[in-house]
Enzyme design. Sequence first.
Site, mmCIF file in Angstrom:
data_model
loop_
_atom_site.group_PDB
_atom_site.id
_atom_site.type_symbol
_atom_site.label_atom_id
_atom_site.label_comp_id
_atom_site.label_asym_id
_atom_site.label_seq_id
_atom_site.Cartn_x
_atom_site.Cartn_y
_atom_site.Cartn_z
ATOM 1 N N PHE A 69 0.475 -12.522 -12.105
ATOM 2 C CA PHE A 69 1.660 -11.971 -12.113
ATOM 3 C C PHE A 69 2.473 -12.128 -11.396
ATOM 4 O O PHE A 69 2.504 -11.249 -9.761
ATOM 5 C CB PHE A 69 2.012 -10.479 -12.843
ATOM 6 C CG PHE A 69 3.516 -9.997 -13.291
ATOM 7 C CD1 PHE A 69 4.112 -10.662 -14.596
ATOM 8 C CD2 PHE A 69 4.290 -8.665 -12.448
ATOM 9 C CE1 PHE A 69 6.137 -10.654 -14.693
ATOM 10 C CE2 PHE A 69 5.474 -8.229 -12.781
ATOM 11 C CZ PHE A 69 6.474 -9.579 -13.925
ATOM 12 N N ARG A 74 -8.595 -10.391 -7.802
ATOM 13 C CA ARG A 74 -9.039 -10.954 -7.188
ATOM 14 C C ARG A 74 -8.926 -9.290 -5.689
ATOM 15 O O ARG A 74 -9.912 -9.806 -4.745
ATOM 16 C CB ARG A 74 -7.711 -11.219 -6.100
ATOM 17 C CG ARG A 74 -6.764 -12.057 -6.773
ATOM 18 C CD ARG A 74 -7.023 -13.760 -5.561
ATOM 19 N NE ARG A 74 -6.989 -14.161 -5.209
ATOM 20 C CZ ARG A 74 -7.762 -15.346 -4.535
ATOM 21 N NH1 ARG A 74 -6.293 -15.898 -4.270
ATOM 22 N NH2 ARG A 74 -8.407 -15.209 -4.334
ATOM 23 N N GLU A 82 -3.281 -9.469 1.467
ATOM 24 C CA GLU A 82 -3.253 -10.953 0.734
ATOM 25 C C GLU A 82 -3.998 -11.504 1.847
ATOM 26 O O GLU A 82 -4.061 -13.288 1.340
ATOM 27 C CB GLU A 82 -2.090 -11.881 0.539
ATOM 28 C CG GLU A 82 -1.183 -10.485 -1.077
ATOM 29 C CD GLU A 82 -2.165 -10.487 -1.582
ATOM 30 O OE1 GLU A 82 -2.287 -11.193 -2.829
ATOM 31 O OE2 GLU A 82 -2.398 -9.275 -2.158
ATOM 32 N N ARG A 99 3.875 -8.437 -2.219
ATOM 33 C CA ARG A 99 2.059 -7.519 -2.441
ATOM 34 C C ARG A 99 1.794 -8.107 -1.321
ATOM 35 O O ARG A 99 0.623 -7.067 -0.640
ATOM 36 C CB ARG A 99 1.409 -9.456 -2.564
ATOM 37 C CG ARG A 99 1.336 -9.772 -3.971
ATOM 38 C CD ARG A 99 0.285 -10.728 -4.785
ATOM 39 N NE ARG A 99 1.198 -11.306 -5.542
ATOM 40 C CZ ARG A 99 0.100 -12.531 -6.883
ATOM 41 N NH1 ARG A 99 -0.611 -12.857 -5.997
ATOM 42 N NH2 ARG A 99 0.777 -13.268 -7.926
ATOM 43 N N HIS A 153 3.501 -15.662 -1.887
ATOM 44 C CA HIS A 153 2.996 -15.459 -0.795
ATOM 45 C C HIS A 153 3.691 -16.585 0.212
ATOM 46 O O HIS A 153 4.367 -17.033 0.219
ATOM 47 C CB HIS A 153 1.671 -16.445 -0.168
ATOM 48 C CG HIS A 153 0.538 -15.248 -1.071
ATOM 49 N ND1 HIS A 153 -0.082 -15.958 -1.847
ATOM 50 C CD2 HIS A 153 0.129 -13.521 -1.139
ATOM 51 C CE1 HIS A 153 -1.355 -14.488 -2.218
ATOM 52 N NE2 HIS A 153 -0.248 -13.506 -2.425
ATOM 53 N N CYS A 202 -3.161 -23.439 -0.019
ATOM 54 C CA CYS A 202 -4.399 -22.056 -0.214
ATOM 55 C C CYS A 202 -5.621 -22.804 -0.901
ATOM 56 O O CYS A 202 -5.966 -21.184 -0.382
ATOM 57 C CB CYS A 202 -3.513 -21.594 -1.886
ATOM 58 S SG CYS A 202 -2.220 -21.524 -2.486
#
Length: 446
Positions: free
Chosen positions: A23, A138, A174, A213, A249, A370
């Site tokens: 999400f 995760r 993260e 996050r 992010h 990523c």
Amino acid sequence: MQASEANFDGLVGPTHNYAGLSFGNVASQNNEKSVANPRAAAKQGLRKMKQLADLGFHQGVLPPQERPSMRLLRELGFSGDEATVIAKVARDAPELLAAASSASAMWTANAATVSPSADTHDGRVHFTPANLTSKLHRAIEHEATRRTLRTIFADPARFEVHEALPGTPALGDEGAANHTRFCAEYGARGVEFFVYGKSEYRRGPEPKRYPARQTFEASRAVAQRHGLAEDATVYAQQTPDVIDAGVFHNDVIAVGNRQTLFCHELAFVGRTSVYDELRGKLAKLNAQFDVIEVRDAEVSVADAVSSYLFNSQLLTRPDGRQVLVVPQECRENPRVAMYLEDVKSGSGPIDDVLVFDLRESMKNGGGPACLRLRVVLNETERAAVAPGVWIDDALFGKLDAWIEKHYRDRLAPGDLTDPKLLEESRTALDELTQILRLGSLYDFQR
């Protein structure tokens, strides 16, 4: 001591699928329940590694994690043999089977935050695996991440691989997706830049649609345990509105390398002050600071999210030229394509643009940046890395054949109920640890 940046890319795992678990990640949500091609995904990532290695970059590979995670399912109370457990979970809690089967560890920018030895208090390279508390699929990664990193970076005289931060929302971490480092030369002392979405204890703006996050408290804790100096550390808050636009992010809206920050003008709260602080702290280290700021009128945040322009790799070639590595989607967005043509023809710090097809990863919300974890290593440290993980012609050939042998070319979310998928994955991973010479890395091997 002379040093260079190595990129360690995550090899896409055999259970790569589109379950829409993240999400706030627009691509992940938009492609939920579509059919994935794990074989194509793994080969796309592997080709990127090989092409960058051919250009003279130090390129390593990190193995996938075991999926589905039977440990998670048993910890949640499911019992019986493995086929029985998978059938029970598929019937009673399919969302847990999707989480346990996610191949999201392929995005190793989230694996850890890394500080090079030139910056740390004890002169070692420090790794802190990310706890990734914001998402169940995760949050189960960090223990295996720590084991993998301690296997590859095993010399305690050169490397320190920490435990993840405590798994509480106040310390939501993260990884390197919210961290970069600026320096004059890789081996020189640098300034480490931490970007957070919110603070648990400081009042400030927060996103309204999607969750932030990364917390300030987590970023500060990582800097403290790595022994970073306050005069060479900068913290910045991500703009809440861009988080609500799908920038989950910082690496979706900004990327940095050496003395260059490439970002969208809406990336940071109080951006002018952020740039001034970075510039001032770098000046004390005899390093300059260049900001390439893309205006919203040139490339909107929506364009940035759909094309992943900023989720690119900004790399310095051995000849000193700087290259931007972008996904194919940047060519397909007219405004982004036009911007990149201007970059290539201009006189700025970016000298070239390389385009890669990473569609399988992009459909789940992960671009070139990523897929890689950046690790600055001097020559002695590089020699101490497990030798079997460096990409060259021989390893590329072995991994390409391994993918062809073991990976499915079609995987829908419903296929996660197939108990044969676990058997196939374990067979593949057991062979992979032999190829990479990593020993008994997985629980099922012990």
